[in-house]
Design a protein around this motif. Structure first.
Motif, PDB file in Angstrom:
ATOM      1  N   VAL A   1      89.708  -8.654 -44.889  1.00  0.00           N
ATOM      2  CA  VAL A   1      89.656 -10.120 -44.768  1.00  0.00           C
ATOM      3  C   VAL A   1      90.918 -10.626 -44.073  1.00  0.00           C
TER       4      VAL A   1
ATOM      5  N   VAL B   1      82.928 -14.256 -45.319  1.00  0.00           N
ATOM      6  CA  VAL B   1      83.104 -12.999 -46.054  1.00  0.00           C
ATOM      7  C   VAL B   1      81.996 -12.831 -47.093  1.00  0.00           C
TER       8      VAL B   1
ATOM      9  N   CYS C   1      89.132 -12.765 -50.857  1.00  0.00           N
ATOM     10  CA  CYS C   1      89.667 -13.758 -49.922  1.00  0.00           C
ATOM     11  C   CYS C   1      90.981 -14.339 -50.445  1.00  0.00           C
TER      12      CYS C   1
ATOM     13  N   SER D   1      83.371 -11.862 -53.720  1.00  0.00           N
ATOM     14  CA  SER D   1      84.206 -11.761 -52.516  1.00  0.00           C
ATOM     15  C   SER D   1      85.254 -12.863 -52.439  1.00  0.00           C
TER      16      SER D   1
ATOM     17  N   SER E   1      83.177 -18.000 -48.377  1.00  0.00           N
ATOM     18  CA  SER E   1      82.660 -16.855 -49.118  1.00  0.00           C
ATOM     19  C   SER E   1      81.911 -17.334 -50.356  1.00  0.00           C
TER      20      SER E   1
END
Lengths: 378, 324
Positions: free
Chosen positions: B314, B259, B217, B213, B209
């Motif tokens: 996620v 992600v 995660c 984000s 990622s």
């Protein structure tokens, strides 16, 4: 007073050398700053002949498949050369679009680079060391912001440099024209906005481009000094840019100059102007050809005659041949060159594409695709 | 060492570099007197003067185009575009001019500038203030694109960006601007553009990622069963991407989840997934999963949390690739 005038302005049109090749005695009085001398006019006239010859040769090259699309400069030589001559080579900056080749060359861009550009070769945009000429700008109007930024840097660095940028009447409809003028005037940068109003933006005439009576007056809205000149009059063009440059150097800021000229050729070699404009109009402007006018002036002063004209044209043709030789004498570019100058330091993935000429990792380097000599599932 | 937010780290780094290099100027809308709408340039105009921290007209193409000219003529401009949604009017200057000058002049005209742009959603901002357009500027050759997610990374990457000889788009995730503080080293250091960071090591699955984000995660990984060992990579630089870091990790884990906040279609997550299938095909235990924004317009504030990938989405993706 309930109603009062808060702003008033006039736009002046200046012509110094008229259509008959006669100088205005008052405007050209000896000792007037920015008035060309006989020697300078002779020098510029030879450059006009060269520019015309190189331009017409480019047209021939395109028609014989030795050049791709080319935009002819024909008819606008006084605008390019008169303005370029008022700028100081190596100190001032030339930020062109594509119809002032002669101004670029006057400031150090080699003629054959201009050919190379239209032959489809980026090496035509290479700026030689010490030369302050930006490369040809094809999209309309975008270069004016670069000119503003360059002039701004000169001001911030307290350099004695002035920037001139070129654009057509059509470009004044682009947002970047307005943003560039607004920035330049607001920050008082030493810039000259030189509009070659050649009456046509491909097929769209000047009246369809804007309801404004002049292009020059568009500068009023930004607080720029505004002037219109006869763009086929070498004297008036030079004088206007000379004055604008002095104004800029004195901290007087930005000037917009509208040079009234005419595109004698098609927009480019891919265009056919007969589809949208009258032959009578073209012929009327052919009579006002800046080369013709300058020649009549020189002849009236006893500085030129038919014999010198023949010799001058021969020299110009030979000159064009040399430009062709220089441009065509360059080895074709190598495919690697499209990768080599994208970044100062080449990213690894780009190097792989360069070295393998492939965009899929399979077939580049087996280890890169996860393929081992003995394939196995992890 | 000082405790700093992302904003403070960027402000102090700008000041450091302006002190060191007189060619550096900051310019943009409201960056001077007001210190920028996020206060990233707060105090800089007072310290360095109006010639170096410049309030410009409201004119994104103007800011970008004039910055290009400044860079060409020897300055090191740092234009700020107030929100990523306003990159639109500056797109032509950035993509068609800043990105192309070096190549089209074969290295004789160059544009060393750092375009600072607050990016991403999650702060309940108005429309056009919450997008994630990093793929657009990655797809177009000639630019570098970075998006630091922590104050420490922001300092090192910003110094690299300002000193880079090419144009860099420096995306600042606004959701992270003031979300936490961390110790940022006082001394000068750079983080190379193009190097990812392994945030936490693991052996079962790789989560990749960048930007805000990364923190979703981390939250998702906190909820995983204790026997699951997940590795988290923060790309930090979108372009040029650290392919080797991604490949090395997936070669080890055999599973990957990417992600991002941006929509999925033709996105950076898509590029990472393609990279993994090309380079790690025989090592994969499961298809690569992309957890992204939806292929819709970024919704207004009331729905933005339904759009943005959260720890739950996620976490689901991680469990799916583990169970495949």
């Amino acid at each position: 007073m309930p109603i009062r005038t808060v702003y008033q302005a006039t736009i002046e049109h200046t012509q110094i050398l008229d259509e008959r090749g006669v100088l205005d005695p008052a405007l050209s009085k000896p000792g007037t700053p920015g008035i060309l001398t006989d020697e300078q006019v002779l020098h510029l006239y030879e450059r006009m002949l060269e520019a015309r010859a190189v331009d017409e040769r480019a047209f021939v090259l395109q028609r014989s498949n030795r050049m791709y699309t080319y935009p002819q400069n024909k008819g606008q030589e006084a605008a390019a050369l008169g303005s370029g001559f008022a700028m100081r080579r190596g100190t001032d900056w030339i930020v062109p679009c594509y119809r002032e080749n002669a101004a670029m060359v006057m400031h150090g861009m080699p003629w054959h680079h201009i050919y190379l550009h239209w032959m489809g070769d980026e090496r035509g945009n290479v700026v030689p060391p010490g030369v302050r000429v930006m490369p040809i700008a094809v999209p309309i109007g975008t270069q004016m912001l670069h000119a503003t930024g360059i002039a701004w840097a000169a001001k911030l660095r307290r350099e004695d440099a002035v920037v001139i940028t070129y654009f057509g009447d059509g470009a004044t409809s682009e947002g970047d024209f307005h943003e560039a003028l607004n920035f330049a005037a607001t920050f008082g940068v030493p810039a000259i906005f030189f509009c070659q109003n050649n009456q046509w933006a491909i097929s769209v005439p000047r009246e369809t481009q804007t309801a404004s009576e002049t292009i020059a007056q568009k500068g009023l809205g930004y607080g720029a000094a505004c002037q219109q000149v006869d763009g086929n009059d070498l004297f008036a063009v030079h004088k206007a840019v000379y004055d604008a440059r002095e104004r800029a150097r004195a901290g007087g800021g930005v000037t917009i100059i509208e040079a009234m000229t005419y595109r004698l050729g098609d927009h480019t070699t891919a265009d056919d102007a007969r589809r949208y404009r009258d032959q009578a109009e073209v012929e009327a402007w052919q009579a006002r050809d800046p080369i013709l006018r300058t020649r009549v002036y020189l002849e009236s002063k006893g500085l030129w005659d038919a014999q010198r004209q023949r010799a001058g044209e021969e020299r110009a043709k030979a000159f064009a041949t040399e430009v062709v030789r220089a441009a065509e004498g360059i080895a074709p570019p190598k495919p690697e060159e499209m990768f080599d100058h994208l970044y100062a330091e080449m990213p690894p993935e780009l190097r792989l594409q360069r070295d393998t000429k492939r965009t899929s990792s399979l077939g580049q380097d087996p280890s890169q695709a996860g393929l081992r000599s003995e394939p196995q599932r992890a | 060492m000082a405790q700093m937010t992302l904003v403070q780290a960027i402000t102090s780094t700008l000041a450091h570099e302006m002190e060191r290099d007189s060619r550096v100027v900051c310019l943009g809308e409201d960056v001077g007197l007001n210190g920028g709408v996020f206060r990233v340039t707060d105090g800089l105009q007072k310290r360095f003067g109006k010639d170096r921290v410049i309030d410009t007209p409201l004119s994104e193409s103007g800011i970008m185009g004039a910055s290009i000219g400044l860079a060409i003529a020897g300055m090191r401009p740092i234009p700020e575009i107030q929100f990523e949604g306003f990159l639109g009017p500056a797109y032509d200057q950035l993509v068609n001019h800043a990105a192309r000058f070096r190549n089209r002049t074969r290295g004789t005209v160059t544009v060393p500038m750092t375009v600072r742009v607050p990016v991403g959603g999650g702060i309940h901002a108005p429309e056009f203030h919450s997008d994630s357009p990093e793929a657009i500027y990655t797809h177009n050759p000639g630019l570098k694109v970075v998006m630091p997610g922590t104050p420490t990374d922001a300092k090192g990457l910003l110094l690299s960006a300002i000193r880079d000889p090419d144009p860099v788009v420096f995306f600042e995730p606004k959701r992270v601007y003031r979300s936490f503080r961390e110790e940022v080293p006082d001394e000068e250091y750079t983080i190379p553009i193009g190097k990812a960071k392994v945030v936490s090591e693991g052996t079962d699955v790789t989560v990749i990622s960048w930007g805000a984000s990364v923190f979703q995660c981390l939250a998702a990984m906190d909820e995983l069963p204790e026997d699951v060992s997940a590795e988290l990579i923060d790309l930090r630089t979108i372009h040029p991407m650290d392919s080797e870091a991604v490949v090395a990790s997936v070669e080890k884990t055999g599973r990957a989840v990417v992600v991002q906040e941006a929509p999925r279609l033709c996105s950076v997550a898509s590029e990472v997934a393609a990279l993994i299938q090309e380079r790690c095909f025989l090592r994969l235990h499961a298809p690569v999963q992309r957890v992204t924004g939806f292929d819709t317009i970024m919704p207004y504030a009331k729905l933005e949390n339904d759009y943005l990938p959260d720890a739950k989405r996620v976490g689901e993706a991680i469990r799916q690739v583990l169970a495949y």
